[in-house]
Design an enzyme around this catalytic site. Sequence first.
Site, mmCIF file in Angstrom:
data_model
loop_
_atom_site.group_PDB
_atom_site.id
_atom_site.type_symbol
_atom_site.label_atom_id
_atom_site.label_comp_id
_atom_site.label_asym_id
_atom_site.label_seq_id
_atom_site.Cartn_x
_atom_site.Cartn_y
_atom_site.Cartn_z
ATOM 1 N N CYS A 128 -49.462 25.237 71.826
ATOM 2 C CA CYS A 128 -50.829 25.620 72.191
ATOM 3 C C CYS A 128 -50.904 26.262 73.564
ATOM 4 O O CYS A 128 -51.941 26.803 73.939
ATOM 5 C CB CYS A 128 -51.733 24.402 72.148
ATOM 6 S SG CYS A 128 -51.607 23.544 70.597
ATOM 7 N N HIS A 273 -57.598 24.658 76.767
ATOM 8 C CA HIS A 273 -57.175 24.587 75.363
ATOM 9 C C HIS A 273 -58.064 23.559 74.663
ATOM 10 O O HIS A 273 -58.307 22.467 75.175
ATOM 11 C CB HIS A 273 -55.709 24.164 75.280
ATOM 12 C CG HIS A 273 -55.283 23.812 73.895
ATOM 13 N ND1 HIS A 273 -55.567 24.616 72.821
ATOM 14 C CD2 HIS A 273 -54.608 22.747 73.397
ATOM 15 C CE1 HIS A 273 -55.088 24.065 71.721
ATOM 16 N NE2 HIS A 273 -54.502 22.921 72.036
ATOM 17 N N ASN A 303 -59.132 22.913 66.606
ATOM 18 C CA ASN A 303 -57.981 23.304 67.419
ATOM 19 C C ASN A 303 -57.229 24.428 66.711
ATOM 20 O O ASN A 303 -56.596 24.204 65.683
ATOM 21 C CB ASN A 303 -57.076 22.076 67.610
ATOM 22 C CG ASN A 303 -55.825 22.396 68.414
ATOM 23 O OD1 ASN A 303 -55.559 23.551 68.733
ATOM 24 N ND2 ASN A 303 -55.061 21.368 68.738
HETATM 25 N N1 ACO Z 1 -60.802 9.726 59.851
HETATM 26 C C1 ACO Z 1 -61.049 8.398 59.900
HETATM 27 N N2 ACO Z 1 -60.228 7.534 60.522
HETATM 28 C C2 ACO Z 1 -59.130 8.023 61.099
HETATM 29 C C3 ACO Z 1 -58.809 9.392 61.081
HETATM 30 C C4 ACO Z 1 -59.701 10.265 60.421
HETATM 31 N N3 ACO Z 1 -59.503 11.592 60.355
HETATM 32 N N4 ACO Z 1 -57.652 9.601 61.750
HETATM 33 C C5 ACO Z 1 -57.253 8.399 62.184
HETATM 34 N N5 ACO Z 1 -58.128 7.443 61.776
HETATM 35 C C6 ACO Z 1 -58.096 6.008 62.010
HETATM 36 C C7 ACO Z 1 -56.702 5.513 62.226
HETATM 37 O O1 ACO Z 1 -56.073 5.280 60.988
HETATM 38 C C8 ACO Z 1 -56.958 4.229 62.990
HETATM 39 O O2 ACO Z 1 -57.328 3.227 62.074
HETATM 40 P P1 ACO Z 1 -56.720 1.761 62.202
HETATM 41 O O3 ACO Z 1 -57.199 1.265 63.553
HETATM 42 O O4 ACO Z 1 -57.326 1.060 61.042
HETATM 43 O O5 ACO Z 1 -55.255 1.946 62.134
HETATM 44 C C9 ACO Z 1 -58.188 4.553 63.830
HETATM 45 O O6 ACO Z 1 -58.774 5.711 63.219
HETATM 46 C C10 ACO Z 1 -57.906 4.849 65.275
HETATM 47 O O7 ACO Z 1 -56.792 5.718 65.326
HETATM 48 P P2 ACO Z 1 -56.231 6.233 66.697
HETATM 49 O O8 ACO Z 1 -55.021 7.070 66.443
HETATM 50 O O9 ACO Z 1 -56.102 5.114 67.671
HETATM 51 O O10 ACO Z 1 -57.431 7.151 67.174
HETATM 52 P P3 ACO Z 1 -57.595 7.881 68.536
HETATM 53 O O11 ACO Z 1 -58.848 7.458 69.156
HETATM 54 O O12 ACO Z 1 -56.346 7.834 69.358
HETATM 55 O O13 ACO Z 1 -57.778 9.390 68.082
HETATM 56 C C11 ACO Z 1 -56.599 11.451 67.859
HETATM 57 C C12 ACO Z 1 -56.760 10.046 67.353
HETATM 58 C C13 ACO Z 1 -57.921 12.196 67.701
HETATM 59 C C14 ACO Z 1 -55.527 12.170 67.049
HETATM 60 C C15 ACO Z 1 -56.219 11.402 69.356
HETATM 61 O O14 ACO Z 1 -55.102 10.566 69.545
HETATM 62 C C16 ACO Z 1 -55.890 12.748 69.906
HETATM 63 O O15 ACO Z 1 -56.746 13.608 70.043
HETATM 64 N N6 ACO Z 1 -54.617 12.992 70.311
HETATM 65 C C17 ACO Z 1 -54.213 14.261 70.827
HETATM 66 C C18 ACO Z 1 -54.217 15.228 69.743
HETATM 67 C C19 ACO Z 1 -53.944 16.603 70.220
HETATM 68 O O16 ACO Z 1 -54.411 17.004 71.241
HETATM 69 N N7 ACO Z 1 -53.202 17.308 69.414
HETATM 70 C C20 ACO Z 1 -52.903 18.634 69.569
HETATM 71 C C21 ACO Z 1 -52.269 19.010 70.882
HETATM 72 S S1 ACO Z 1 -51.148 20.253 70.777
HETATM 73 C C22 ACO Z 1 -51.709 21.289 69.741
HETATM 74 O O17 ACO Z 1 -52.835 21.672 69.891
HETATM 75 C C23 ACO Z 1 -50.864 21.756 68.562
#
Ligand code: ACO
Length: 346
Positions: A128, A273, A303
């Site tokens: 990214c 980003h 994204n």
């Molecule tokens: N819908 C519903 N529930 C979900 C979903 C979804 N789409 N995705 C995950 N969950 C659930 C999980 O299973 C988990 O449930 P559990 O507690 O029963 O196990 C719960 O939600 C919490 O999951 P977490 O992973 O702790 O959620 P978090 O608040 O960390 O958010 C996220 C997850 C959005 C992916 C976050 O970690 C994030 O944004 N990380 C960075 C992602 C990023 O920036 N990626 C791209 C960067 S590089 C590029 O752009 C290619």
Amino acid sequence: MAINFIGTGRAVPSKKVSNDDLAARIDTSDEWIRSHTGIGSRYHADESVACSDLAIEAAKNALAMAAGYTGDDPAQRDSKAAEFAETIDVIILATATADFFGTPSTACIVQDKIGAKNAAAMDITAGCTGFVYGLETAAGLLCVGKERKRALVIGSEILSKMTNWEDRNTCVLFGDGAGAAVLEKTGECCDNKSGLIKTLLYADGSGRDSLVMRRGGSRSPYKKGETVDLGIWIEMNGQEVYNFAVGAMTSTIEQLIKECNINIDDISWIVPHQANARIVKAARIRLKIPAEKVYMNIEEYANTSAATIPIALDEMNRSGKLKKGDLILTVGFGGGLTYGGNIIIW
Ligand code: ACO
């Protein structure tokens, strides 16, 4: 010498996919996606559309603007863009979702189809952060090559085809799109009064496993007769990327400000980003940056990886938000892991 921005463009597929549309297919909800990411929708390309197709549309819009055309007649846009394309010396295309693995580069496909017959062309793989890397690479090539005057820098992604639709942790995050900018070298000595002023580029390859497409490369090629049960998908450790991203954004903004001897008040716009609105907010709060200085469009596009920053720049440019002389700070982070940012005087 100045490396000025003389045209911007963007392109997204026509199919808009809301969170509710996704919730009808997988176990998720509009509420979860919005509250955890700030995303409300994304655009998905049709089966027949590849990375180069969106890149070409964005490039034509940027080239036509560079040629002085901002109307909406497709034939006129194409003719202006084709004329201007012949004056381009370098094409840099940043993507994680190229038309083909390895060769040919997507940049070469774009070069041919827009008629940039005098341009060198290559892809950049920097996740990214690709557009941030691409601007500096293009500027470097313009600076060292006396005869080179203009570059076309593109970020283009078809992430919907590289997504595991059974993994709700990743598939809700990504969208398809492309953005482009035309750069022009002017003058002979460094004036620091306009254009691309400063860039920081970093990598931390020790984090390579937290955002990875495992299959299809030379580490894990397909074998004859193999039953394909693991596609070429983005796998992500969301928490690791999240923590890395907040730190990378914060340190890049701090360092750019320090090294350019400016402060937050001097900056008209921060263009980050767009991976997750919570990442941007966390960095913004740490640095005490007012929300209105930070341009966000993740709600609409999700994204789009290397395309988020150029899409944002084009949106801002065409809507009149960017004024001549505005100080803009871009900041990106992504797969590799990579991170960095640019200071631009518009
Ligand atoms: N819908 C519903 N529930 C979900 C979903 C979804 N789409 N995705 C995950 N969950 C659930 C999980 O299973 C988990 O449930 P559990 O507690 O029963 O196990 C719960 O939600 C919490 O999951 P977490 O992973 O702790 O959620 P978090 O608040 O960390 O958010 C996220 C997850 C959005 C992916 C976050 O970690 C994030 O944004 N990380 C960075 C992602 C990023 O920036 N990626 C791209 C960067 S590089 C590029 O752009 C290619």
